[in-house]
Structures are given as C-alpha cells and as structure tokens.
Write a protein that holds these residues in place. Structure first.
Motif, PDB file in Angstrom:
ATOM      1  N   PHE A  12       0.846  -1.183   0.000  1.00 39.30           N
ATOM      2  CA  PHE A  12       0.000   0.000   0.000  1.00 39.30           C
ATOM      3  C   PHE A  12       0.884   1.236   0.000  1.00 39.30           C
ATOM      4  N   ASP A  13       0.677   2.114  -0.952  1.00 38.22           N
ATOM      5  CA  ASP A  13       1.381   3.391  -0.997  1.00 38.22           C
ATOM      6  C   ASP A  13       0.352   4.504  -0.961  1.00 38.22           C
ATOM      7  N   GLU A  14       0.631   5.535  -0.188  1.00 39.17           N
ATOM      8  CA  GLU A  14      -0.227   6.712  -0.160  1.00 39.17           C
ATOM      9  C   GLU A  14       0.364   7.740  -1.102  1.00 39.17           C
ATOM     10  N   LEU A  15      -0.480   8.288  -1.958  1.00 39.56           N
ATOM     11  CA  LEU A  15      -0.031   9.261  -2.950  1.00 39.56           C
ATOM     12  C   LEU A  15      -0.964  10.458  -2.893  1.00 39.56           C
ATOM     13  N   PHE A  16      -0.436  11.611  -2.577  1.00 40.50           N
ATOM     14  CA  PHE A  16      -1.219  12.833  -2.577  1.00 40.50           C
ATOM     15  C   PHE A  16      -1.215  13.399  -3.985  1.00 40.50           C
ATOM     16  N   ILE A  17      -2.402  13.478  -4.601  1.00 41.48           N
ATOM     17  CA  ILE A  17      -2.476  13.975  -5.976  1.00 41.48           C
ATOM     18  C   ILE A  17      -3.017  15.394  -6.054  1.00 41.48           C
ATOM     19  N   GLY A  18      -3.633  15.902  -4.998  1.00 40.29           N
ATOM     20  CA  GLY A  18      -4.171  17.250  -5.006  1.00 40.29           C
ATOM     21  C   GLY A  18      -5.552  17.310  -5.632  1.00 40.29           C
ATOM     22  N   ALA A  19      -6.090  18.517  -5.696  1.00 45.74           N
ATOM     23  CA  ALA A  19      -7.463  18.709  -6.184  1.00 45.74           C
ATOM     24  C   ALA A  19      -7.521  19.418  -7.528  1.00 45.74           C
ATOM     25  N   GLU A  20      -6.381  19.697  -8.120  1.00 48.42           N
ATOM     26  CA  GLU A  20      -6.349  20.335  -9.430  1.00 48.42           C
ATOM     27  C   GLU A  20      -6.172  19.227 -10.459  1.00 48.42           C
ATOM     28  N   PRO A  21      -7.112  19.088 -11.394  1.00 45.57           N
ATOM     29  CA  PRO A  21      -7.126  17.922 -12.289  1.00 45.57           C
ATOM     30  C   PRO A  21      -5.826  17.646 -13.038  1.00 45.57           C
ATOM     31  N   ALA A  22      -5.241  18.646 -13.666  1.00 47.60           N
ATOM     32  CA  ALA A  22      -4.029  18.391 -14.458  1.00 47.60           C
ATOM     33  C   ALA A  22      -2.870  17.938 -13.572  1.00 47.60           C
ATOM     34  N   THR A  23      -2.693  18.591 -12.438  1.00 46.84           N
ATOM     35  CA  THR A  23      -1.630  18.197 -11.509  1.00 46.84           C
ATOM     36  C   THR A  23      -1.870  16.793 -10.982  1.00 46.84           C
ATOM     37  N   ALA A  24      -3.117  16.503 -10.623  1.00 39.86           N
ATOM     38  CA  ALA A  24      -3.461  15.178 -10.102  1.00 39.86           C
ATOM     39  C   ALA A  24      -3.162  14.100 -11.133  1.00 39.86           C
ATOM     40  N   ARG A  25      -3.564  14.331 -12.364  1.00 40.95           N
ATOM     41  CA  ARG A  25      -3.321  13.342 -13.421  1.00 40.95           C
ATOM     42  C   ARG A  25      -1.823  13.139 -13.667  1.00 40.95           C
ATOM     43  N   ASN A  26      -1.082  14.226 -13.707  1.00 39.93           N
ATOM     44  CA  ASN A  26       0.370  14.123 -13.923  1.00 39.93           C
ATOM     45  C   ASN A  26       1.045  13.362 -12.790  1.00 39.93           C
ATOM     46  N   THR A  27       0.639  13.667 -11.566  1.00 46.19           N
ATOM     47  CA  THR A  27       1.219  12.980 -10.402  1.00 46.19           C
ATOM     48  C   THR A  27       0.928  11.487 -10.455  1.00 46.19           C
ATOM     49  N   LEU A  28      -0.327  11.156 -10.734  1.00 47.64           N
ATOM     50  CA  LEU A  28      -0.717   9.752 -10.795  1.00 47.64           C
ATOM     51  C   LEU A  28      -0.016   9.029 -11.940  1.00 47.64           C
ATOM     52  N   GLN A  29       0.087   9.668 -13.090  1.00 45.61           N
ATOM     53  CA  GLN A  29       0.770   9.041 -14.226  1.00 45.61           C
ATOM     54  C   GLN A  29       2.237   8.775 -13.900  1.00 45.61           C
ATOM     55  N   SER A  30       2.893   9.740 -13.281  1.00 46.39           N
ATOM     56  CA  SER A  30       4.304   9.553 -12.902  1.00 46.39           C
ATOM     57  C   SER A  30       4.447   8.390 -11.935  1.00 46.39           C
ATOM     58  N   PHE A  31       3.536   8.304 -10.963  1.00 46.93           N
ATOM     59  CA  PHE A  31       3.588   7.209  -9.995  1.00 46.93           C
ATOM     60  C   PHE A  31       3.400   5.862 -10.692  1.00 46.93           C
ATOM     61  N   LEU A  32       2.402   5.768 -11.558  1.00 44.83           N
ATOM     62  CA  LEU A  32       2.118   4.498 -12.229  1.00 44.83           C
ATOM     63  C   LEU A  32       3.250   4.088 -13.179  1.00 44.83           C
ATOM     64  N   GLN A  33       3.906   5.051 -13.809  1.00 45.93           N
ATOM     65  CA  GLN A  33       5.053   4.727 -14.664  1.00 45.93           C
ATOM     66  C   GLN A  33       6.213   4.176 -13.844  1.00 45.93           C
ATOM     67  N   ALA A  34       6.372   4.684 -12.621  1.00 43.93           N
ATOM     68  CA  ALA A  34       7.473   4.241 -11.758  1.00 43.93           C
ATOM     69  C   ALA A  34       7.133   2.981 -10.964  1.00 43.93           C
TER      70      ALA A  34
END
Length: 157
Positions: A12-34
C-alpha cells in the motif's frame, strides 16, 4: 484502507495527488510509470475517480471492472461515484449514511434534552458498500435527494 490492505498482505502506498485535475493526473501518471506492479487505486474523493480511471485508461492499464488490469475503488454515494460503478469503471464505492449523520444527532439531542437519554456507544451510520448489484437502487435514492439536474451536473464521467 491502509491497515486493511497491509493486514491482507497487500502493498500500500499513499499518494497525494491534489485537487487540481491536471496536476493530479500528472502525479498519478508519474507514480504508475514508476510503479508498474500497481493493480488498484483507491481514491479518497469520488470526484477524483474519473481522473484515476482516465490516467489508467490512457496508459493502457485496462481500468474497467473485469478480471484484468487496474481496479479503481472510491468513496461516497455521490453521483460520480455511483455512475462510475454503474458504467463499470469503478468496482465499488461506499455510503457513510449522509442522511443519518444529520438526522440521528438531532434525534439523540432531543432524547437527551427531553428524557436524559444519551448514546452508550458510537452510532454507526455506515459503511454500506455500493457495488454493481446495489448501484441502481442508490442512483434512485441519491437522485431523489439531489434532483435530476444536480445529479447529472455532478456526474463527470
């Protein structure tokens, strides 16, 4: 969620993506790529479930509910969560009993003032798991509370 997943032996990893859609998507994409072994996402806000699904879908991770790829779970009985379940994008969501959270305390306050009664323990108003078997019933219930127009406005799928 973290305690339950760790007790089951799941990483289980906790990932803070924020509430701004573009930032959230970028953060999540970076996490999933890694972290290519990630196979589920639990969003702690129903409105972010479409973002998680969209990122996973764009990455070819097969996020729809089936026996392959990524699984998305979320919270709340709002229109976006329920419709995500109904459309097969979200495995399940939950209801914490929003109507009871307002009604039950008022009832207990009255009983306490009038009769001296006090609750003897916490009052459970949920959770109630909303999956594909319950989603239509919940859609009708929530639509009756929000109204058709508000329900549709909050469905961002």
């Amino acid at each position: 969620m973290k305690d339950a997943m760790e007790a089951a032996g799941a990483q289980f990893d906790e990932l803070f993506i924020g509430a701004e859609p573009a930032t959230a998507r970028n953060t999540l994409q970076s996490f999933l790529q890694a972290n290519t072994d990630t196979n589920y996402i639990f969003t702690v806000a129903g409105w972010s479930a479409p973002w998680a699904w969209g990122v996973a879908n764009d990455m070819g991770l097969s996020p729809d509910v089936d026996d392959e790829g990524m699984t998305i779970l979320t919270v709340d009985e709002g229109p976006v969560s329920i419709e995500g379940v109904r459309e097969g994008h979200v495995l399940a969501t939950n209801s914490q009993g929003f109507w009871l959270q307002g009604y039950a305390p008022m009832e207990w306050l009255y009983w306490n003032k009038r009769f001296g009664y006090a609750p003897q323990s916490d009052i459970l108003t949920g959770p109630n798991i909303i999956d594909s078997e319950k989603a239509d019933q919940w859609a009708d219930l929530v639509r009756s509370v929000f109204g058709d127009q508000a329900y549709e406005q909050q469905n961002t799928w």
